[in-house]
Design a protein around this motif. Structure first.
Motif, PDB file in Angstrom:
ATOM      1  N   ARG A   1       0.827  -1.201   0.000  1.00 11.08           N
ATOM      2  CA  ARG A   1       0.000   0.000   0.000  1.00 11.08           C
ATOM      3  C   ARG A   1       0.862   1.251   0.000  1.00 11.08           C
ATOM      4  O   ARG A   1       2.017   1.214   0.430  1.00 11.08           O
ATOM      5  N   GLY A   2       0.262   2.335  -0.440  1.00  9.25           N
ATOM      6  CA  GLY A   2       0.941   3.628  -0.379  1.00  9.25           C
ATOM      7  C   GLY A   2       2.297   3.615  -1.047  1.00  9.25           C
ATOM      8  O   GLY A   2       2.461   3.126  -2.162  1.00  9.25           O
TER       9      GLY A   2
ATOM     10  N   ARG B   1       3.698   0.274  -2.346  1.00 12.36           N
ATOM     11  CA  ARG B   1       2.960  -0.434  -3.399  1.00 12.36           C
ATOM     12  C   ARG B   1       3.869  -0.726  -4.590  1.00 12.36           C
ATOM     13  O   ARG B   1       4.648   0.119  -5.025  1.00 12.36           O
TER      14      ARG B   1
END
Length: 201
Positions: free
Chosen positions: A38-39, A42
């Motif tokens: 994620r974020g 990623r």
């Protein structure tokens, strides 16, 4: 010198080991695979259907992946998706590459870093601040908004860049439009780029 409980020390050690493991895992370029993480962490490709013949496609690389590689993997994913959906060509309706930058501050030997709350000039703000053991100076705090981080040579500062390519494509059947430079023959793209695509082992 501040005294920390055994539980706090264990947590700090676990956090340091996790950060070290993450850096080790990202020591090579991103491979071509569905997106994970994620974020800022990623990495990989993702896509989403917008209309019957329109899709959003993206590829995010890690901090070791060049812009050229990210753009190549985006192009390859667009071609692969086109063929998977039973089409022959795709046209870029929109395409861009975003660059993200993060700065990491590593305290000197014996230090411990973390995020904290700082305030000044009559108001508070949330932001990164570090509590660390400086070389020869004991425990102290460092805030990126105030003071010169290079004043204490016990603090190492690393800036990491990563790229994410995004596109909106329109797919079609039959020969690609000859007068449209944004149009690509999907199978030809797969054939030409395929040998340079690195997948997970």
């Amino acid at each position: 010198m501040p005294k920390f409980s055994p539980t706090f020390r264990r947590s700090a050690i676990v956090a340091a080991l996790a950060a070290s493991t993450l850096l080790t895992a990202c020591a090579t370029e991103s491979t071509y695979r569905p997106a994970v993480g994620r974020g800022f962490e990623r990495s990989g490709y993702s896509d989403r259907q917008i209309e019957d013949n329109r899709f959003q496609v993206s590829f995010s690389g890690n901090s070791y992946t060049s812009r050229d590689t990210v753009e190549k993997y985006l192009l390859f994913r667009a071609a692969e998706l086109t063929v998977q959906r039973g089409y022959d060509y795709f046209v870029f309706a929109d395409r861009n590459v975003d660059k993200s930058t993060r700065t990491y501050t590593t305290p000197g030997v014996g230090g411990f870093g973390g995020f904290g709350y700082g305030g000044g000039f009559g108001g508070g703000y949330w932001g990164p601040s570090w509590r660390y053991r400086g070389r020869g100076f004991g425990w102290r705090s460092w805030d990126p908004y105030f003071g010169d981080p290079f004043f204490d040579r016990g603090v190492d500062i690393n800036t990491i860049d990563k790229y994410e390519a995004n596109a909106e494509i329109v797919v079609g059947k039959g020969p690609k439009p000859k007068d449209n430079i944004r149009a690509f023959d999907a199978r030809e793209v797969l054939r030409n780029l395929g040998p340079s695509i690195v997948t997970p082992k």
